[in-house]
Design an enzyme around this catalytic site. Structure first.
Site, PDB file in Angstrom:
ATOM      1  N   GLN A 284      58.796  20.789  85.277  1.00 24.24           N
ATOM      2  CA  GLN A 284      57.592  20.646  86.082  1.00 24.24           C
ATOM      3  C   GLN A 284      57.803  19.610  87.191  1.00 24.24           C
ATOM      4  O   GLN A 284      58.316  18.519  86.949  1.00 24.24           O
ATOM      5  CB  GLN A 284      56.411  20.234  85.178  1.00 24.24           C
ATOM      6  CG  GLN A 284      55.056  20.213  85.870  1.00 24.24           C
ATOM      7  CD  GLN A 284      54.562  21.588  86.308  1.00 24.24           C
ATOM      8  OE1 GLN A 284      54.937  22.619  85.743  1.00 24.24           O
ATOM      9  NE2 GLN A 284      53.712  21.613  87.330  1.00 24.24           N
TER      10      GLN A 284
ATOM     11  N   LYS B  43      50.450  26.795  81.115  1.00 22.47           N
ATOM     12  CA  LYS B  43      51.640  27.648  80.996  1.00 22.47           C
ATOM     13  C   LYS B  43      51.993  27.879  79.521  1.00 22.47           C
ATOM     14  O   LYS B  43      52.307  28.997  79.117  1.00 22.47           O
ATOM     15  CB  LYS B  43      52.826  27.008  81.734  1.00 22.47           C
ATOM     16  CG  LYS B  43      52.667  27.068  83.258  1.00 22.47           C
ATOM     17  CD  LYS B  43      53.675  26.202  83.997  1.00 22.47           C
ATOM     18  CE  LYS B  43      53.343  26.158  85.488  1.00 22.47           C
ATOM     19  NZ  LYS B  43      54.196  25.259  86.266  1.00 22.47           N
TER      20      LYS B  43
ATOM     21  N   ASP C 172      61.458  29.806  87.512  1.00 20.27           N
ATOM     22  CA  ASP C 172      60.632  29.313  88.619  1.00 20.27           C
ATOM     23  C   ASP C 172      61.102  29.886  89.964  1.00 20.27           C
ATOM     24  O   ASP C 172      60.369  29.862  90.944  1.00 20.27           O
ATOM     25  CB  ASP C 172      60.773  27.781  88.712  1.00 20.27           C
ATOM     26  CG  ASP C 172      59.530  27.029  88.259  1.00 20.27           C
ATOM     27  OD1 ASP C 172      58.428  27.607  88.339  1.00 20.27           O
ATOM     28  OD2 ASP C 172      59.680  25.872  87.835  1.00 20.27           O
TER      29      ASP C 172
HETATM   30  N1  GUN Z   1      54.570  21.947  90.297  1.00 20.97           N
HETATM   31  C1  GUN Z   1      53.573  22.613  90.936  1.00 20.97           C
HETATM   32  N2  GUN Z   1      53.754  23.945  90.847  1.00 20.97           N
HETATM   33  C2  GUN Z   1      54.896  24.127  90.148  1.00 20.97           C
HETATM   34  C3  GUN Z   1      55.599  25.290  89.720  1.00 20.97           C
HETATM   35  O1  GUN Z   1      55.230  26.436  89.975  1.00 20.97           O
HETATM   36  N3  GUN Z   1      56.730  25.058  89.003  1.00 20.97           N
HETATM   37  C4  GUN Z   1      57.186  23.817  88.726  1.00 20.97           C
HETATM   38  N4  GUN Z   1      58.314  23.693  88.042  1.00 20.97           N
HETATM   39  N5  GUN Z   1      56.557  22.716  89.109  1.00 20.97           N
HETATM   40  C5  GUN Z   1      55.418  22.887  89.818  1.00 20.97           C
END
Ligand code: GUN
Length: 295
Positions: free
Chosen positions: A97, A53, A120
């Site tokens: 995350q 990311k 998100d």
């Molecule tokens: N953990 C797995 N996928 C995601 C996501 O798209 N966003 C976040 N914040 N955590 C995750």
């Protein structure tokens, strides 16, 4: 019949290039978009996701701020960090995350993020906005799946039956809402579904989002159906694979997404889109003044 591939990687590159252009325009006005990525603990998969990311932000000209904390961080400390980021005008998106260490309540942390920075799309306000058709951030994975459908001329699903396998808050449920908003007739299947194949065989669009290999096999697919594979698993040889038996299903389906190179890259691309749009909303471009009339 062999299905055509929906190339998520190519589509994500095009999306990211467009984000980069719009981000550059904001940056030229001194308003660079900013994303805060918060990682608590040392979950190896999370570390990879977070790295990807941050790298994608850099490539698109979005400033990313990675905050890494030890697994011993307390819930109160994390909530204080979220509060500080909520109040930081240079930050337009906040991503914490998941999963978080067990002593921290995921839900409490997500609800602490300002909905205006919830890129998100996990906040209850974002989920509610999607449900009632109000503007708000859409969860990135299902949003990316909708973009993939759009890319094959299926933006409007009127008259189509879509079957979602999985009912998670972050994929299955928002996916069902987005498909419904696109006029599909939607069925959500899950571990309590009696005969999954009987459902999927009726589907024009199938989205598999369970996190288990071979949930969808060729005998469960109507010829010509569109199959979107959200799964991210490892096979016995340690190779990345989805929830769909790709080799079997591609003989029957009309369209199919590969793993890797399908939904995964689109999830990241949509995170960039949400962050960019948050920055654009935070700094609306002033309307140009009406040309003065000379007398
Ligand atoms: N953990 C797995 N996928 C995601 C996501 O798209 N966003 C976040 N914040 N955590 C995750």
């Amino acid at each position: 019949m062999t299905a055509q591939l929906i190339d998520g990687l190519a589509l994500s590159k095009a999306t990211r290039a467009e984000v980069a252009q719009r981000a550059a325009a904001l940056t030229a006005q001194g308003r660079q978009p900013g994303l805060a990525v918060v990682l608590v603990g040392d979950n190896p998969a999370s570390q990879v996701y977070v790295r990807n990311k941050v790298k994608a932000c850099e490539e698109a000209g979005i400033r990313s701020v990675l905050e890494k904390y030890d697994a011993s961080m307390t819930e109160a400390e994390l909530l204080a960090r979220v509060d500080a980021l909520n109040n930081d005008p240079s930050i337009h998106g906040i991503l914490v995350q998941l999963p978080l260490p067990k002593h921290i309540d995921d839900h409490k942390v997500i609800e602490a993020i300002a909905p205006a920075k919830d890129v998100d799309g996990f906040h209850v306000a974002s989920a509610g906005a999607l449900m009632v058709g109000e503007p708000g951030f859409k969860a990135c994975t299902p949003y990316g799946c909708m973009k993939m459908l759009e890319s094959i001329g299926m933006a409007d699903l009127k008259g189509k039956h879509a079957v979602v396998i999985g009912r998670s808050n972050i994929v299955g449920k928002p996916m069902a809402m987005m498909l419904l908003a696109a006029n599909a007739t939607v069925t959500v299947c899950h571990s309590g579904t009696a005969d999954l194949g009987a459902m999927t065989r009726q589907a024009d669009v199938i989205v598999a989002a369970v996190g288990k290999r071979n949930v969808l096999t060729a005998d469960m697919v109507k010829p010509g159906a569109v199959v979107i594979d959200v799964g991210m698993n490892r096979n016995d040889e340690g190779k990345l694979c989805g929830d769909v038996d790709f080799d079997g299903v591609k003989q029957v389906a009309g369209w199919i997404t590969p793993v890797p190179g399908g939904v995964g890259p689109m999830t990241i691309a949509m995170l960039l889109v949400n962050t960019l749009e948050s920055a654009e909303r935070a700094h609306p471009v002033p309307a140009s003044p009406a040309p003065s009339r000379g007398r």
